[in-house]
Structure formats: structure tokens, C-alpha cells
Design a protein around this motif. Structure first.
Motif, PDB file in Angstrom:
ATOM      1  N   TYR A 131       0.806  -1.218   0.000  1.00 12.64           N
ATOM      2  CA  TYR A 131       0.000   0.000   0.000  1.00 12.64           C
ATOM      3  C   TYR A 131       0.839   1.268   0.000  1.00 12.64           C
ATOM      4  CZ  TYR A 131       0.893  -0.826   4.957  1.00 12.64           C
ATOM      5  OH  TYR A 131       1.491  -1.085   6.159  1.00 12.64           O
ATOM      6  N   LEU A 160      -3.336   7.808 -10.795  1.00  5.91           N
ATOM      7  CA  LEU A 160      -4.206   8.001  -9.645  1.00  5.91           C
ATOM      8  C   LEU A 160      -5.646   8.000 -10.112  1.00  5.91           C
ATOM      9  CD1 LEU A 160      -4.861   8.821  -6.729  1.00  5.91           C
ATOM     10  CD2 LEU A 160      -4.708  11.160  -7.505  1.00  5.91           C
ATOM     11  N   ASP A 220     -10.470   4.448  -7.070  1.00  7.82           N
ATOM     12  CA  ASP A 220      -9.808   3.335  -6.383  1.00  7.82           C
ATOM     13  C   ASP A 220     -10.453   3.061  -5.029  1.00  7.82           C
ATOM     14  OD1 ASP A 220      -8.092   3.018  -8.383  1.00  7.82           O
ATOM     15  OD2 ASP A 220      -6.314   3.784  -7.365  1.00  7.82           O
ATOM     16  N   LEU A 232     -16.670   4.412   2.617  1.00  5.14           N
ATOM     17  CA  LEU A 232     -15.464   5.147   2.984  1.00  5.14           C
ATOM     18  C   LEU A 232     -15.737   6.041   4.191  1.00  5.14           C
ATOM     19  CD1 LEU A 232     -12.548   6.107   2.349  1.00  5.14           C
ATOM     20  CD2 LEU A 232     -13.544   7.844   0.895  1.00  5.14           C
ATOM     21  N   ARG A 244     -15.979   4.073   7.375  1.00  4.73           N
ATOM     22  CA  ARG A 244     -14.696   3.574   7.865  1.00  4.73           C
ATOM     23  C   ARG A 244     -13.882   4.688   8.533  1.00  4.73           C
ATOM     24  NH1 ARG A 244     -14.367  -1.748   8.347  1.00  4.73           N
ATOM     25  NH2 ARG A 244     -12.181  -1.288   8.706  1.00  4.73           N
ATOM     26  N   ILE A 289     -12.673   5.311  12.389  1.00  5.26           N
ATOM     27  CA  ILE A 289     -11.282   5.539  12.793  1.00  5.26           C
ATOM     28  C   ILE A 289     -11.175   6.750  13.711  1.00  5.26           C
ATOM     29  CG2 ILE A 289      -9.001   6.250  11.950  1.00  5.26           C
ATOM     30  CD1 ILE A 289      -9.873   4.793   9.283  1.00  5.26           C
ATOM     31  N   TYR A 309       2.470  11.897   8.050  1.00  3.49           N
ATOM     32  CA  TYR A 309       2.803  10.482   8.015  1.00  3.49           C
ATOM     33  C   TYR A 309       2.049   9.743   9.131  1.00  3.49           C
ATOM     34  CZ  TYR A 309       5.907   6.538   7.103  1.00  3.49           C
ATOM     35  OH  TYR A 309       6.405   5.323   6.743  1.00  3.49           O
ATOM     36  N   PHE A 339      -1.550   9.352   8.306  1.00  6.66           N
ATOM     37  CA  PHE A 339      -1.795   8.225   7.412  1.00  6.66           C
ATOM     38  C   PHE A 339      -1.692   6.896   8.151  1.00  6.66           C
ATOM     39  CE2 PHE A 339      -1.007  11.136   3.816  1.00  6.66           C
ATOM     40  CZ  PHE A 339      -2.138  10.831   3.097  1.00  6.66           C
ATOM     41  N   ASN A 340      -0.716   6.818   9.036  1.00  5.78           N
ATOM     42  CA  ASN A 340      -0.551   5.567   9.777  1.00  5.78           C
ATOM     43  C   ASN A 340      -1.803   5.222  10.568  1.00  5.78           C
ATOM     44  OD1 ASN A 340       1.920   4.765   8.880  1.00  5.78           O
ATOM     45  ND2 ASN A 340       3.062   5.839  10.468  1.00  5.78           N
ATOM     46  N   THR A 341      -2.463   6.247  11.093  1.00  8.73           N
ATOM     47  CA  THR A 341      -3.690   6.005  11.846  1.00  8.73           C
ATOM     48  C   THR A 341      -4.744   5.367  10.943  1.00  8.73           C
ATOM     49  OG1 THR A 341      -3.194   8.061  12.972  1.00  8.73           O
ATOM     50  CG2 THR A 341      -5.355   7.109  13.401  1.00  8.73           C
ATOM     51  N   ILE A 342      -4.879   5.926   9.756  1.00  9.76           N
ATOM     52  CA  ILE A 342      -5.900   5.381   8.844  1.00  9.76           C
ATOM     53  C   ILE A 342      -5.485   3.998   8.338  1.00  9.76           C
ATOM     54  CG2 ILE A 342      -7.287   5.802   6.783  1.00  9.76           C
ATOM     55  CD1 ILE A 342      -6.814   8.735   7.102  1.00  9.76           C
ATOM     56  N   ILE A 343      -4.192   3.874   8.022  1.00 11.80           N
ATOM     57  CA  ILE A 343      -3.702   2.589   7.491  1.00 11.80           C
ATOM     58  C   ILE A 343      -3.942   1.462   8.484  1.00 11.80           C
ATOM     59  CG2 ILE A 343      -1.567   1.300   6.989  1.00 11.80           C
ATOM     60  CD1 ILE A 343      -0.542   3.904   5.685  1.00 11.80           C
ATOM     61  N   LEU A 354      -6.238   0.840  10.268  1.00 13.37           N
ATOM     62  CA  LEU A 354      -7.589   0.289  10.245  1.00 13.37           C
ATOM     63  C   LEU A 354      -8.098  -0.077   8.854  1.00 13.37           C
ATOM     64  CD1 LEU A 354      -8.496   2.569  13.047  1.00 13.37           C
ATOM     65  CD2 LEU A 354      -9.255   0.211  13.072  1.00 13.37           C
ATOM     66  N   ASN A 355      -7.683   0.683   7.873  1.00 10.25           N
ATOM     67  CA  ASN A 355      -8.099   0.323   6.517  1.00 10.25           C
ATOM     68  C   ASN A 355      -7.096   0.849   5.489  1.00 10.25           C
ATOM     69  OD1 ASN A 355      -9.395   0.382   3.881  1.00 10.25           O
ATOM     70  ND2 ASN A 355     -11.194  -0.327   5.007  1.00 10.25           N
ATOM     71  N   LYS A 356      -6.393  -0.097   4.890  1.00 10.18           N
ATOM     72  CA  LYS A 356      -5.317   0.289   3.980  1.00 10.18           C
ATOM     73  C   LYS A 356      -5.830   0.972   2.716  1.00 10.18           C
ATOM     74  CE  LYS A 356      -2.475  -3.606   5.382  1.00 10.18           C
ATOM     75  NZ  LYS A 356      -2.015  -4.941   4.995  1.00 10.18           N
ATOM     76  N   TYR A 397      -8.428   2.844   1.958  1.00 11.20           N
ATOM     77  CA  TYR A 397      -8.871   4.238   1.998  1.00 11.20           C
ATOM     78  C   TYR A 397      -7.693   5.177   2.203  1.00 11.20           C
ATOM     79  CZ  TYR A 397     -13.397   2.056   2.443  1.00 11.20           C
ATOM     80  OH  TYR A 397     -14.500   1.302   2.216  1.00 11.20           O
ATOM     81  N   GLN A 407      -4.864   4.532   1.128  1.00 12.17           N
ATOM     82  CA  GLN A 407      -4.146   4.476  -0.144  1.00 12.17           C
ATOM     83  C   GLN A 407      -4.642   5.559  -1.108  1.00 12.17           C
ATOM     84  OE1 GLN A 407      -4.544   0.749  -2.170  1.00 12.17           O
ATOM     85  NE2 GLN A 407      -2.949   1.218  -3.634  1.00 12.17           N
ATOM     86  N   VAL A 408      -5.945   5.771  -1.113  1.00 16.05           N
ATOM     87  CA  VAL A 408      -6.514   6.787  -2.007  1.00 16.05           C
ATOM     88  C   VAL A 408      -5.931   8.162  -1.690  1.00 16.05           C
ATOM     89  CG1 VAL A 408      -8.629   7.999  -2.663  1.00 16.05           C
ATOM     90  CG2 VAL A 408      -8.646   5.529  -2.364  1.00 16.05           C
ATOM     91  N   LEU A 409      -5.934   8.517  -0.405  1.00  6.66           N
ATOM     92  CA  LEU A 409      -5.429   9.829  -0.009  1.00  6.66           C
ATOM     93  C   LEU A 409      -3.915   9.912  -0.179  1.00  6.66           C
ATOM     94  CD1 LEU A 409      -7.557  10.502   3.210  1.00  6.66           C
ATOM     95  CD2 LEU A 409      -7.905  11.404   0.922  1.00  6.66           C
ATOM     96  N   TYR A 410      -3.251   8.799   0.112  1.00 10.77           N
ATOM     97  CA  TYR A 410      -1.796   8.779  -0.005  1.00 10.77           C
ATOM     98  C   TYR A 410      -1.364   8.934  -1.465  1.00 10.77           C
ATOM     99  CZ  TYR A 410       3.026   7.526   0.990  1.00 10.77           C
ATOM    100  OH  TYR A 410       4.391   7.558   1.119  1.00 10.77           O
TER     101      TYR A 410
END
Lengths: 118, 313
Positions: free
Chosen positions: A84, A92, A96, A103, A106, A110, B209, B212-216, B218-220, B222, B224-227
Motif C-alpha cells: 500500500y 491516480l 480506487d 469510505l 470507515r 477511525i 505520516y 496516514f498511519n492512523t488510517i492505514i 484500520l483500513n489500507k 482508503y 491508499q486513495v489519499l496517499y
């Protein structure tokens, strides 16, 4: 971040590359450096200096580096290389992502899930 | 969502025959216009088809860097519909192969360009033919300047080895990042998250960073889209007015900090040494590159231009 990422090195980095990267890392997160001005807290700066030192101590020693590389290889085989963060980003597509509601649910989960009590 | 809040276009595919570079940065006086003008002069001598646009809407002065005192038409004529096409405002410069779209100092409040005029401007920049377009954007992190910077490929951030300049540069980059993330999040109607992002950046942890780690965790997918959205944003960095070896290294250090804490890759193009002759050339209304062709700063500018061309042939 693994040790190579901390020092911004490729997996085939030479001993000289490691020394240079270590010097740059120490200079960057040094107290007197301007590079982190206005962006990093003291805590974050110290944390990064510790990680740089740790990475250097492990990669600078050929035997420790060999064992670390081996460990990373095994970990990569188990976890699929953290794709990932490594995927090509040339194309992009906002599509995706999953569906809109999904979304939102989820991310809401979080950010707004109740924190466990101490 | 109001029209004002939208980025004009999220993914821009410039026409293949053209690259658009925007020179920007948070603080005034860092040398943005100097670098834009002299990069353009050098590239024009090599490629013969360069257009320089003075989009410093609040204080245009690229024409002064080029030693041009007057122009028949400027951006004001375009924005007030006196001319229908942006390219009609282009003026030939004393340099072969270089044309200039001059900013206007005749219309008050031009810096507060409205959304539709901004869209029109971007559309016209993309429409005319030129091999290279270099846009000099103004000081600060207004939405107009952020959008010009984000939509260019690449945006070139100019900093000086001073705390104020570095602080403003990070603020500018963070503003770009929030602008990109916000547009994606708004696309999905996740407005509460915008506030959370701002809190994340202004609060104790300023690391994108870690966000992103917080979101990753729990769900990679989503994350990924922002990253990925951020990964498309790959600005470059120039350290201007460098006085010591330490200043030269500072650019590399900033690139490292940005990658680790803002989760974007910034390419360090190099440093340009401080040179008092720059002031002298300005006072004489004589472009630096042609007045001091063998100076260290000129050589650095040329090297930087070559690095840019190599990555955007």
C-alpha cells in the motif's frame, strides 16, 4: 519505516553511502539545524535522532546488516512487502476507493470511535 | 461546497508539447522572480520557445528583472476582457525565444482573483502552444497561488537559509497538502475530516505520516486513495542566497524532513549562492544572467535548469 528508509538509502547502499546518509541525518535533526524549524517538536526531533543512530549501528556493521536484511526478507515474504505504500502512483484514480458511504463509515469509525478508558 | 473551495481540476494532463513550472514559496523576498526570470532566459537560449507569466497578482515585477519598462498589454487586459485570449497579451522580450505575459499594476485588488477568473486563466495557460511555460506566483499561501503551484509540474519552491523563510515554506507545503486532501475528502463528502486534518497538523503531532498511519492501521485501501493523491504532488526545492556549505546541505535536509513528516517527496534541485551583484543588475535594470554570465550564481542557475529539463524533457 525500516532502517533503509530512515537513512534514505537503497537496499544496495555501500558503506560510503551509509556514512554519508548518517552524517546528513545527524545534521538534519541536530538541535541547531534549521531544517526542522517550525515543523517538528523537540520530541519528534529526538525520536528521529534515536532512529538514525539505531539504523546506523545496524547497517554499518556488516554482520548485523546481513541479519537485518534476512529478517526483512522473511518479513516481506510474510506480509507482502507493504504494497500500500509501494505501489506505483503514476495513475491516480479517485475511484480506487470504495463506495462513498463505505469510505465515510470507515473513516468515521477511525476518528470517532470511543477511546478505551484507562 | 462553494465554488471558491474547489480546486479547479484535480488531475491535470498538460498537453504533451508543453511543461508548466510554477515558482513559488511562502515568504516574500526569497528570490522567486529572480529565479523565474533567469531560468526563463537560460531556457530560451537553449530551446527558443519559452513563455514567462507574471502571476504575482499583488506585486508584479518580472518585467523589471528582464529589463523591460513598458508593455502594451498585460494580464489586466485579459482579466477585464479587453482581449479574448491570454496569448494576445504576450510580449516579445529582448531575449530570443522568450515571451512575457506581464502582470498588471493598473487594476486594484487583482490579487483577489475570483474563482471563475482563475479557471479561465488556467484554461488559457493550458491552451496556447509553447514548449515551456514558467509561472512566477506571488508571496503567501492564498488559494489562487496554491492552485497554480499544485497544478504545475513541478512546482518549484524557493527558500533562503533563514528560519522565517523555512517556516513559511513548510506552511506553504502544508497548505498545499491540506488543499489536495481536502479536495479528495470533499469529493466523498467527509467534511468533518477536514477539521481533523487541520487539528492533526496544528496540534502536538505535525506529521502527515502519522495521520496516514492512523488510517492505514484500520483500513489500507482508503488511506491508499489519499496517499496516492499526495504522491502525485512532487514539488522541487531551490535554496537561494546560500552563503556556506551548511546552507547547501540545508536543502537536502529539508527534503528529508518533508519526506518523513509531510509524506510527500520533494526534489532538491540545488543551491544558488548569495551574490551582491544581483542587486547591482536590478538597479541597472539589466538581467543578471546576461550581465554576469560567468558568476557562480549563474552557473548554479544553469545546472538547476538542466536538472529540471532532464526530468521534464
Amino acid at each position: 519505516m525500516d532502517y533503509y528508509e530512515i537513512l534514505n538509502l537503497g537496499k544496495n547502499a555501500s558503506q560510503e553511502d551509509i556514512e554519508k546518509a548518517y552524517y546528513l541525518g545527524k545534521t538534519t535533526y541536530n538541535r541547531d539545524s534549521l531544517a526542522h524549524y517550525g515543523l517538528l517538536s523537540q520530541r519528534e526531533r529526538w525520536y528521529m535522532l534515536r532512529k538514525i543512530e539505531e539504523a546506523y549501528q545496524n547497517l554499518n556493521n556488516p554482520e548485523k546488516r546481513r541479519l537485518y536484511d534476512l529478517k526483512m526478507l522473511q518479513k516481506g515474504a510474510e506480509t507482502g512487502n507493504r504494497v500500500y505504500f509501494r505501489k506505483s502512483t503514476l495513475k491516480l484514480e479517485i475511484e480506487d476507493a470504495g463506495e462513498k458511504k463505505s469510505l465515510w463509515k470507515r473513516i468515521k469509525y477511525i476518528l470517532f470511535s470511543p477511546k478505551p478508558k484507562k | 461546497m462553494s465554488a471558491k473551495e474547489k480546486i479547479p481540476e484535480l488531475s491535470v494532463h498538460h498537453s504533451p508539447q508543453k511543461t508548466i513550472w510554477a515558482v513559488g514559496g511562502g515568504k516574500g523576498g526569497t528570490g522567486k522572480s529572480f529565479i523565474a526570470a533567469n531560468l526563463a532566459i537560460h531556457l530560451a537560449s537553449q530551446e527558443k520557445d519559452v513563455v514567462l507569466i507574471d502571476a504575482d497578482l499583488g506585486g508584479p515585477n518580472l518585467h523589471t528583472f528582464l529589463g523591460m519598462n513598458d508593455a502594451r498589454l498585460d494580464l489586466g487586459h485579459f482579466f477585464t476582457n479587453k482581449v479574448s485570449r491570454l496569448e494576445d497579451t504576450m510580449a516579445f522580450t529582448p531575449f530570443d525565444g522568450l515571451r512575457l505575459i506581464r502582470g498588471t499594476d493598473q487594476i486594484p485588488f487583482m490579487a483577489n482573483l475570483n474563482y471563475y477568473k482563475k479557471l479561465k486563466f488556467i484554461r488559457h495557460v493550458k491552451a496556447f502552444y509553447a514548449k515551456r511555460v514558467i509561472i512566477d506566483i506571488g508571496t503567501g499561501a492564498s488559494l489562487n497561488y496554491l492552485d497554480f503551484f499544485i497544478l504545475s509540474n513541478p512546482g518549484i519552491l524557493v527558500v533562503n537559509p533563514e528560519p522565517t523563510s523555512i517556516e513559511n515554506a513548510y506552511y506553504f507545503l502544508k497548505s498545499c497538502i491540506v488543499r489536495i486532501l481536502k479536495s479528495y475528502i470533499e469529493h466523498y463528502n467527509l467534511k468533518d475530516l477536514i477539521r481533523r486534518i487541520a487539528d492533526q497538523m496544528d496540534g502536538q503531532s505535525k506529521s502527515i505520516y502519522s495521520f496516514f498511519n492512523t488510517i492505514i492501521s484500520l483500513n489500507k485501501s482508503y488511506a491508499q486513495v489519499l496517499y496516492k493523491a499526495l504522491n502525485k504532488f512532487t514539488p522541487c526545492l531551490i535554496m537561494n542566497k546560500a552563503k556556506s556549505e551548511r546552507d547547501y546541505l540545508l536543502g537536502e535536509s529539508m527534503a528529508d524532513v518533508v519526506q518523513k513528516y509531510l509524506a510527500i517527496k520533494i526534489r532538491y534541485l540545488g543551491a544558488i549562492p548569495y551574490d551582491e551583484n544581483i542587486q547591482i543588475s536590478l538597479q541597472k535594470l539589466s538581467p543578471y544572467l546576461s550581465t554576469f554570465p560567468d558568476s557562480k550564481a549563474t552557473l548554479s542557475l544553469k545546472e538547476i535548469a538542466e536538472r529540471l529539463v532532464e526530468s521534464n524533457p
